[in-house]
Design a protein around this motif. Structure first.
Motif, mmCIF file in Angstrom:
data_model
loop_
_atom_site.group_PDB
_atom_site.id
_atom_site.type_symbol
_atom_site.label_atom_id
_atom_site.label_comp_id
_atom_site.label_asym_id
_atom_site.label_seq_id
_atom_site.Cartn_x
_atom_site.Cartn_y
_atom_site.Cartn_z
ATOM 1 N N ALA A 2 14.182 5.609 -2.944
ATOM 2 C CA ALA A 2 14.228 4.473 -2.023
ATOM 3 C C ALA A 2 12.884 3.749 -1.988
ATOM 4 O O ALA A 2 12.776 2.679 -1.404
ATOM 5 C CB ALA A 2 14.627 4.939 -0.631
ATOM 6 N N GLY A 3 11.857 4.340 -2.609
ATOM 7 C CA GLY A 3 10.599 3.618 -2.756
ATOM 8 C C GLY A 3 9.383 4.239 -2.084
ATOM 9 O O GLY A 3 8.297 3.672 -2.135
ATOM 10 N N ALA A 4 9.544 5.415 -1.457
ATOM 11 C CA ALA A 4 8.366 6.084 -0.892
ATOM 12 C C ALA A 4 7.485 6.571 -2.035
ATOM 13 O O ALA A 4 7.976 6.865 -3.125
ATOM 14 C CB ALA A 4 8.792 7.256 -0.021
ATOM 15 N N ASP A 5 6.173 6.645 -1.795
ATOM 16 C CA ASP A 5 5.267 7.108 -2.843
ATOM 17 C C ASP A 5 5.124 8.621 -2.826
ATOM 18 O O ASP A 5 4.872 9.242 -3.843
ATOM 19 C CB ASP A 5 3.905 6.458 -2.660
ATOM 20 N N LYS A 6 5.230 9.196 -1.636
ATOM 21 C CA LYS A 6 5.086 10.647 -1.512
ATOM 22 C C LYS A 6 6.069 11.150 -0.463
ATOM 23 O O LYS A 6 6.444 10.412 0.448
ATOM 24 C CB LYS A 6 3.678 11.023 -1.042
ATOM 25 N N ILE A 25 0.872 -1.182 0.000
ATOM 26 C CA ILE A 25 0.000 0.000 0.000
ATOM 27 C C ILE A 25 0.910 1.234 0.000
ATOM 28 O O ILE A 25 2.096 1.128 0.320
ATOM 29 C CB ILE A 25 -0.968 0.040 1.210
ATOM 30 N N PRO A 26 0.376 2.393 -0.383
ATOM 31 C CA PRO A 26 1.230 3.579 -0.513
ATOM 32 C C PRO A 26 1.693 4.111 0.839
ATOM 33 O O PRO A 26 1.003 3.937 1.846
ATOM 34 C CB PRO A 26 0.313 4.620 -1.172
ATOM 35 N N PHE A 27 2.861 4.749 0.838
ATOM 36 C CA PHE A 27 3.290 5.417 2.059
ATOM 37 C C PHE A 27 4.038 6.716 1.777
ATOM 38 O O PHE A 27 4.667 6.879 0.740
ATOM 39 C CB PHE A 27 4.102 4.485 2.972
ATOM 40 N N LEU A 77 12.252 9.269 -2.461
ATOM 41 C CA LEU A 77 11.363 8.699 -3.483
ATOM 42 C C LEU A 77 12.046 7.536 -4.210
ATOM 43 O O LEU A 77 11.418 6.522 -4.499
ATOM 44 C CB LEU A 77 10.928 9.775 -4.482
ATOM 45 N N GLN A 129 1.594 14.520 -7.665
ATOM 46 C CA GLN A 129 0.979 13.435 -6.884
ATOM 47 C C GLN A 129 1.877 12.963 -5.752
ATOM 48 O O GLN A 129 1.398 12.352 -4.812
ATOM 49 C CB GLN A 129 0.594 12.263 -7.792
#
Lengths: 252, 217
Positions: free
Chosen positions: A95-99, A75-77, A93, A123
């Motif tokens: 490293a893989g964070a969505d926001k 799920i997004p984080f 970002l 976004q």
């Protein structure tokens, strides 16, 4: 129809979750990955990780935490705290964070919002606003530095500005309500929600099941963030959702 | 082997991690030859349509994709990657897309026909409604919620390419496809179990097709 979102927030210090979940048998209650997985299974719609590390080492550790969480979480984080430049945003970002969430840095240098938004897309740029009612001025004022410093910005004006500069979402915290557990600041949430065209995450004050229903039904929030009520299982995410469904709020 | 097209746009890391969770071998690269050697492609992406097409052209990835589709290789576009599969976008004036599927990409108006304002981007979990329940991407799944983040929406020229929709001021094409070209407007890699099942279905489709193609040689 788009559902309303529940967003647990985890404070991370030097790579460890502090004030984390207290009630379940976790192998390691300070492990961000294990907690993220727990909240995913509980039905959380998104997670926010707030890096409260003071040290440079802590910040570096956060990048590893983000990478590990991104490796398992479906799920997004969002990651906030200590993000001061486009380079910081890129690192988190990538490293893989969505926001990423900007707070003090956005007030200091509002151009950072547009730079981030142009580069990564609006976004993934969240602007966090810490708001406090000023009785003398009869308006909400923006605070920075974790709520320690007052600015001369009025909250709804600032909200409009950050959206115009490219923020894709607003994380709105009521300092008056934060920690009080007597409900979200409905008037504040309503005012900001009416001022902007992007989603608003309400934060600060959640204590009871009804508080969540109120912030969605009365104030029109798109998402509700909470920390301690979820961590100490005064209310579980799944329980809140069940109540919301009963009251006609559309949830996942 | 799945090839993830790396053209510098968006969160490629989460897509590759999702494939790792599915124990699927992949390459993440912008190298045209390496991508051409894979059995199926994933075109991810977030950001601007115009920027994305410019980079794809600069790196000759647009030609690679066109050839791959012509050769019958499966392709899955995700989010912006799905929008790029269509004919054109009105973002920044007008930009031509890859044109595998007929349709145009336009910004959400932010206002319903009745004049009621709604939020843009369309951000969060929305319910899928299946239009082609027998589609290979939907196998072993039931209509559920998936995670969307987008400000532009595809207006298809023919309903034939719409596999599933979500309701956001009207029907938003959420899963699209024709033959071996697929797209999801939402992020399957961020859509919990349902999204992971769809990615798994794509991987299975790629494997199956690979067997069929080698049989026919």
């Amino acid at each position: 129809m788009l559902t309303k979102r529940l967003v647990p927030c985890l404070d991370v210090q030097e790579g460890r979750v502090v004030k984390g979940v207290q009630f379940v048998e976790l192998r390691d209650a300070g492990d961000p990955v294990e907690l993220a997985d727990y909240y995913d299974r509980e039905g959380a719609d998104e997670l926010v990780f707030l890096d409260i590390s003071a040290s440079h080492e802590g910040r570096k550790t956060m990048v590893d935490v983000v990478r590990e969480v991104a490796g398992t979480l479906a799920i997004p984080f969002t990651v906030g705290g200590g993000i001061n430049s486009v380079a910081d945003m890129r690192q988190i970002l990538r490293a893989g964070a969505d926001k990423v969430s900007l707070n003090t840095a956005a007030v200091k240098d509002p151009a950072l919002i547009s730079e981030g938004s142009d580069f990564f897309g609006s976004q993934c740029i969240v602007v966090a606003i810490d708001a406090k009612w000023d009785e003398a001025l009869q308006s909400w004022r923006v605070y920075t530095h974790g709520g320690r410093r007052e600015t001369d910005l009025e909250v709804t004006d600032w909200a409009e500005e950050v959206v115009q500069r490219g923020a894709g979402e607003i994380l709105l915290t009521s300092m008056d309500q934060d920690g009080a557990k007597t409900g979200y600041d409905l008037a504040l949430t309503r005012a900001v929600n009416a001022a902007v065209s992007v989603p608003v995450i309400a934060s600060g004050g959640a204590g009871s099941l009804q508080d969540f229903a109120d912030v969605f039904l009365e104030a029109g929030a798109d998402a509700a963030l909470a920390a301690s009520v979820f961590h100490y299982k005064e209310t579980a995410v799944s329980e809140v959702k069940e109540e919301l469904r009963k009251q006609g709020v559309n949830v996942r | 082997m799945i090839g993830i097209v790396d053209y510098g746009m968006g969160n490629l890391y989460s897509v590759s991690k999702a494939l790792e969770r599915l124990n699927t071998p992949y390459v993440l690269t912008e190298d045209v030859e390496k991508l051409a050697a894979t059995d199926g492609l994933i075109l991810p992406g977030v950001g601007s349509f115009n920027d994305a097409m410019t980079i794809l052209r600069e790196k000759n990835l647009d030609d690679m994709l066109k050839q791959a589709v012509k050769d019958g290789k499966p392709l899955l576009g995700i989010c912006l990657g799905m929008q790029l599969l269509f004919s054109e976008s009105e973002e920044n004036g007008f930009t031509k897309g890859l044109d595998f599927l007929p349709g145009k990409v336009r910004r959400f108006s932010g206002q319903t026909r009745a004049g009621i304002r709604y939020k843009v981007p369309h951000m969060g979990w929305n319910l899928l409604q299946y239009r082609q329940p027998a589609h290979p991407l939907l196998e072993d799944t039931a209509e559920g919620h998936v995670y969307f983040v987008h400000s532009y929406v595809v207006h298809v020229d023919t309903a034939e390419v719409v596999v599933a929709t979500a309701d956001y001021d009207g029907d938003v094409p959420a899963v699209v496809g024709r033959n071996h070209v697929f797209g999801t407007q939402f992020h399957p890699e961020k859509s919990s179990n349902l999204g992971m099942q769809m990615l798994n279905n794509y991987v299975a489709y790629v494997k199956e097709r690979q067997v069929q193609m080698s049989d026919s040689l």
